[in-house]
Design a protein around this motif. Structure first.
Motif, PDB file in Angstrom:
ATOM      1  N   ALA A   1       0.817  -1.212   0.000  1.00  0.00           N
ATOM      2  CA  ALA A   1       0.000   0.000   0.000  1.00  0.00           C
ATOM      3  C   ALA A   1       0.852   1.264   0.000  1.00  0.00           C
ATOM      4  N   VAL A   2       1.999   1.222   0.672  1.00  0.00           N
ATOM      5  CA  VAL A   2       2.819   2.434   0.778  1.00  0.00           C
ATOM      6  C   VAL A   2       3.816   2.573  -0.371  1.00  0.00           C
ATOM      7  N   THR A   3       4.003   1.514  -1.159  1.00  0.00           N
ATOM      8  CA  THR A   3       4.962   1.598  -2.263  1.00  0.00           C
ATOM      9  C   THR A   3       4.283   1.836  -3.607  1.00  0.00           C
ATOM     10  N   THR A   4       2.957   1.941  -3.623  1.00  0.00           N
ATOM     11  CA  THR A   4       2.278   2.336  -4.852  1.00  0.00           C
ATOM     12  C   THR A   4       2.463   3.841  -5.038  1.00  0.00           C
ATOM     13  N   SER A   5       2.170   4.320  -6.229  1.00  0.00           N
ATOM     14  CA  SER A   5       2.323   5.756  -6.495  1.00  0.00           C
ATOM     15  C   SER A   5       1.001   6.316  -7.044  1.00  0.00           C
ATOM     16  N   PRO A   6       0.304   7.164  -6.283  1.00  0.00           N
ATOM     17  CA  PRO A   6       0.646   7.577  -4.914  1.00  0.00           C
ATOM     18  C   PRO A   6       0.299   6.480  -3.910  1.00  0.00           C
ATOM     19  N   PRO A   7       0.818   6.557  -2.687  1.00  0.00           N
ATOM     20  CA  PRO A   7       0.500   5.551  -1.676  1.00  0.00           C
ATOM     21  C   PRO A   7      -1.011   5.450  -1.430  1.00  0.00           C
ATOM     22  N   ASP A   8      -1.463   4.235  -1.196  1.00  0.00           N
ATOM     23  CA  ASP A   8      -2.874   3.983  -0.895  1.00  0.00           C
ATOM     24  C   ASP A   8      -3.062   4.127   0.615  1.00  0.00           C
ATOM     25  N   VAL A   9      -3.355   5.345   1.071  1.00  0.00           N
ATOM     26  CA  VAL A   9      -3.409   5.622   2.509  1.00  0.00           C
ATOM     27  C   VAL A   9      -4.577   4.895   3.176  1.00  0.00           C
ATOM     28  N   ASP A  10      -5.723   4.782   2.493  1.00  0.00           N
ATOM     29  CA  ASP A  10      -6.857   4.079   3.085  1.00  0.00           C
ATOM     30  C   ASP A  10      -6.526   2.606   3.324  1.00  0.00           C
ATOM     31  N   ARG A  11      -5.861   1.987   2.357  1.00  0.00           N
ATOM     32  CA  ARG A  11      -5.455   0.590   2.531  1.00  0.00           C
ATOM     33  C   ARG A  11      -4.411   0.480   3.630  1.00  0.00           C
ATOM     34  N   PHE A  12      -3.493   1.438   3.673  1.00  0.00           N
ATOM     35  CA  PHE A  12      -2.509   1.472   4.761  1.00  0.00           C
ATOM     36  C   PHE A  12      -3.220   1.476   6.113  1.00  0.00           C
ATOM     37  N   LEU A  13      -4.234   2.322   6.256  1.00  0.00           N
ATOM     38  CA  LEU A  13      -4.968   2.421   7.514  1.00  0.00           C
ATOM     39  C   LEU A  13      -5.643   1.105   7.879  1.00  0.00           C
ATOM     40  N   GLU A  14      -6.246   0.452   6.895  1.00  0.00           N
ATOM     41  CA  GLU A  14      -6.930  -0.825   7.142  1.00  0.00           C
ATOM     42  C   GLU A  14      -5.950  -1.887   7.629  1.00  0.00           C
ATOM     43  N   ARG A  15      -4.837  -2.025   6.901  1.00  0.00           N
ATOM     44  CA  ARG A  15      -3.850  -3.053   7.272  1.00  0.00           C
ATOM     45  C   ARG A  15      -3.146  -2.687   8.580  1.00  0.00           C
ATOM     46  N   ASN A  16      -2.910  -1.394   8.807  1.00  0.00           N
ATOM     47  CA  ASN A  16      -2.281  -0.966  10.051  1.00  0.00           C
ATOM     48  C   ASN A  16      -3.181  -1.280  11.241  1.00  0.00           C
ATOM     49  N   ARG A  17      -4.470  -1.035  11.076  1.00  0.00           N
ATOM     50  CA  ARG A  17      -5.425  -1.347  12.142  1.00  0.00           C
ATOM     51  C   ARG A  17      -5.436  -2.851  12.420  1.00  0.00           C
ATOM     52  N   GLU A  18      -5.385  -3.640  11.348  1.00  0.00           N
ATOM     53  CA  GLU A  18      -5.361  -5.097  11.495  1.00  0.00           C
ATOM     54  C   GLU A  18      -4.088  -5.558  12.212  1.00  0.00           C
TER      55      GLU A  18
ATOM     56  N   ALA B   1      -2.253   9.266   9.725  1.00  0.00           N
ATOM     57  CA  ALA B   1      -1.617   8.767   8.498  1.00  0.00           C
ATOM     58  C   ALA B   1      -1.835   9.709   7.327  1.00  0.00           C
ATOM     59  N   HIS B   2      -2.886  10.500   7.366  1.00  0.00           N
ATOM     60  CA  HIS B   2      -3.154  11.432   6.274  1.00  0.00           C
ATOM     61  C   HIS B   2      -2.226  12.650   6.326  1.00  0.00           C
ATOM     62  N   HIS B   3      -1.412  12.729   7.374  1.00  0.00           N
ATOM     63  CA  HIS B   3      -0.394  13.772   7.443  1.00  0.00           C
ATOM     64  C   HIS B   3       0.989  13.218   7.119  1.00  0.00           C
ATOM     65  N   TYR B   4       1.053  11.924   6.805  1.00  0.00           N
ATOM     66  CA  TYR B   4       2.327  11.300   6.480  1.00  0.00           C
ATOM     67  C   TYR B   4       2.692  11.542   5.023  1.00  0.00           C
ATOM     68  N   GLY B   5       3.967  11.788   4.777  1.00  0.00           N
ATOM     69  CA  GLY B   5       4.499  11.746   3.427  1.00  0.00           C
ATOM     70  C   GLY B   5       4.922  10.320   3.122  1.00  0.00           C
TER      71      GLY B   5
ATOM     72  N   LEU C   1       5.431   7.021   5.699  1.00  0.00           N
ATOM     73  CA  LEU C   1       4.667   5.785   5.559  1.00  0.00           C
ATOM     74  C   LEU C   1       5.608   4.584   5.504  1.00  0.00           C
ATOM     75  N   ARG C   2       6.688   4.713   4.747  1.00  0.00           N
ATOM     76  CA  ARG C   2       7.654   3.613   4.650  1.00  0.00           C
ATOM     77  C   ARG C   2       8.368   3.384   5.990  1.00  0.00           C
ATOM     78  N   ARG C   3       8.648   4.472   6.689  1.00  0.00           N
ATOM     79  CA  ARG C   3       9.300   4.330   7.992  1.00  0.00           C
ATOM     80  C   ARG C   3       8.389   3.590   8.968  1.00  0.00           C
ATOM     81  N   SER C   4       7.100   3.881   8.907  1.00  0.00           N
ATOM     82  CA  SER C   4       6.139   3.188   9.763  1.00  0.00           C
ATOM     83  C   SER C   4       6.159   1.692   9.481  1.00  0.00           C
TER      84      SER C   4
END
Length: 226
Positions: free
Chosen positions: A114-131, A162-166, A170-173
Motif C-alpha cells: 500500500a505504501v509503495t504504490t504511487s501515490p501511496p494507498d493511505v486508506d489501505r494502509f490504515l486498514e492493514r495498520n489497524r489489522e 496517516a493522512h499527514h504522512y508523506g 509511511l515507509r518508515r512506519s
C-alpha cells in the motif's frame, strides 16, 4: 438502546471519524435526523453517547458540536497509546505463536504494498495498520487492555494521523513494523515494548507537526497530504 439510536450513533460517528464532520462543526438534530433516517429522539440519544466517547462536546446552551481537541489533548492520547500499546507488545511477544507471527508478517507485506504504490494507498494502509495492531492486542490476551485502548485508538485524531504522512514516513512506519516482527520472532518482550512506544511517539510528532502547520526541511515529501 433502540435500533434507531444505534443507527444514528453509527452514522454520526462515521461522519466524524471520516472527517466529513470536522472539529467545531455544529450538530443540528433536525439535519442529522434526516441524514440518519430517524426521528430527533434517537439523534439526541446518539449525541449523548458520542459525548461520552469524547467525540462530541456541548455548550452551556446545550448545543452540540464536533469536539475540537487541543494539541495538549492529542499529546495525552498518544502518551496513553504509547504506554498501553507498548505493554500490549511486550505481552504479545512473550506469548507469540507461529500462526500469529505468520499473520502479522502477511499483514505487514500488504501494508508495504500500500505504501509503495504511487501515490501511496493511505486508506489501505490504515486498514492493514489497524489489522496489524489488532493482532498484537489479541495476542496480548488482556481484556482490560482491549477495554482501555478502545477509547483512544478510535479517536479521529489517531485515524487522521496517516493522512499527514508523506511517502517517507509511511515507509518508515512499515519499517518499524519490521522491527516489531523481529522482536516478536525472538519472543523479546522488552524489545517489542521499546519499539512500539517509539512507533507511537513518532506518530504523535507527525501529527503535531501537521497540526502546527510545520514542514520538515529535510523531508519535502511531507508537504504531500492524502
Amino acid at each position: 438502546m433502540s435500533r434507531a439510536s444505534d443507527r444514528a450513533y453509527n452514522t454520526i460517528r462515521e461522519m466524524i471519524m471520516s472527517g466529513e464532520l470536522a472539529p467545531g462543526d455544529a450538530l443540528g438534530e433536525e439535519a442529522l435526523a434526516e441524514r440518519c433516517g430517524v426521528s430527533r429522539t434517537p439523534v439526541r440519544d446518539a449525541l449523548r453517547r458520542l459525548e461520552a466517547d469524547m467525540l462530541v462536546a456541548r455548550t452551556d446552551t446545550q448545543r452540540s458540536f464536533v469536539a475540537d481537541w487541543s494539541l495538549d489533548d492529542i499529546a495525552d492520547v498518544f502518551e496513553l497509546r504509547a504506554m498501553l500499546e507498548g505493554h500490549a507488545a511486550r505481552r504479545a511477544a512473550e506469548r507469540m505463536d507461529d500462526g500469529t507471527l505468520k499473520a502479522l508478517r502477511s499483514c505487514n507485506a500488504e501494508l508495504r504494498q500500500a505504501v509503495t504504490t504511487s501515490p501511496p494507498d493511505v486508506d489501505r494502509f490504515l486498514e492493514r495498520n489497524r489489522e496489524f495492531h489488532a493482532l498484537i492486542l489479541e495476542m496480548a490476551g488482556s481484556r482490560k487492555l482491549v477495554s482501555l485502548l478502545a477509547s483512544v485508538i478510535e479517536q479521529p485524531v489517531v485515524w487522521r494521523t496517516a493522512h499527514h504522512y508523506g511517502e517517507e514516513e509511511l515507509r518508515r512506519s512499515c519499517g518499524e513494523h519490521d522491527e516489531l516482527l523481529a522482536a516478536f520472532a525472538r519472543r523479546d518482550g522488552a524489545w517489542a515494548e521499546t519499539i512500539m512506544a517509539g512507533h507511537i511517539r513518532r506518530a504523535f510528532h507527525a501529527y503535531a507537526d501537521a497540526h502546527r502547520g510545520l514542514t520538515a526541511i529535510d523531508s519535502p515529501a511531507r508537504k504531500r497530504t492524502a
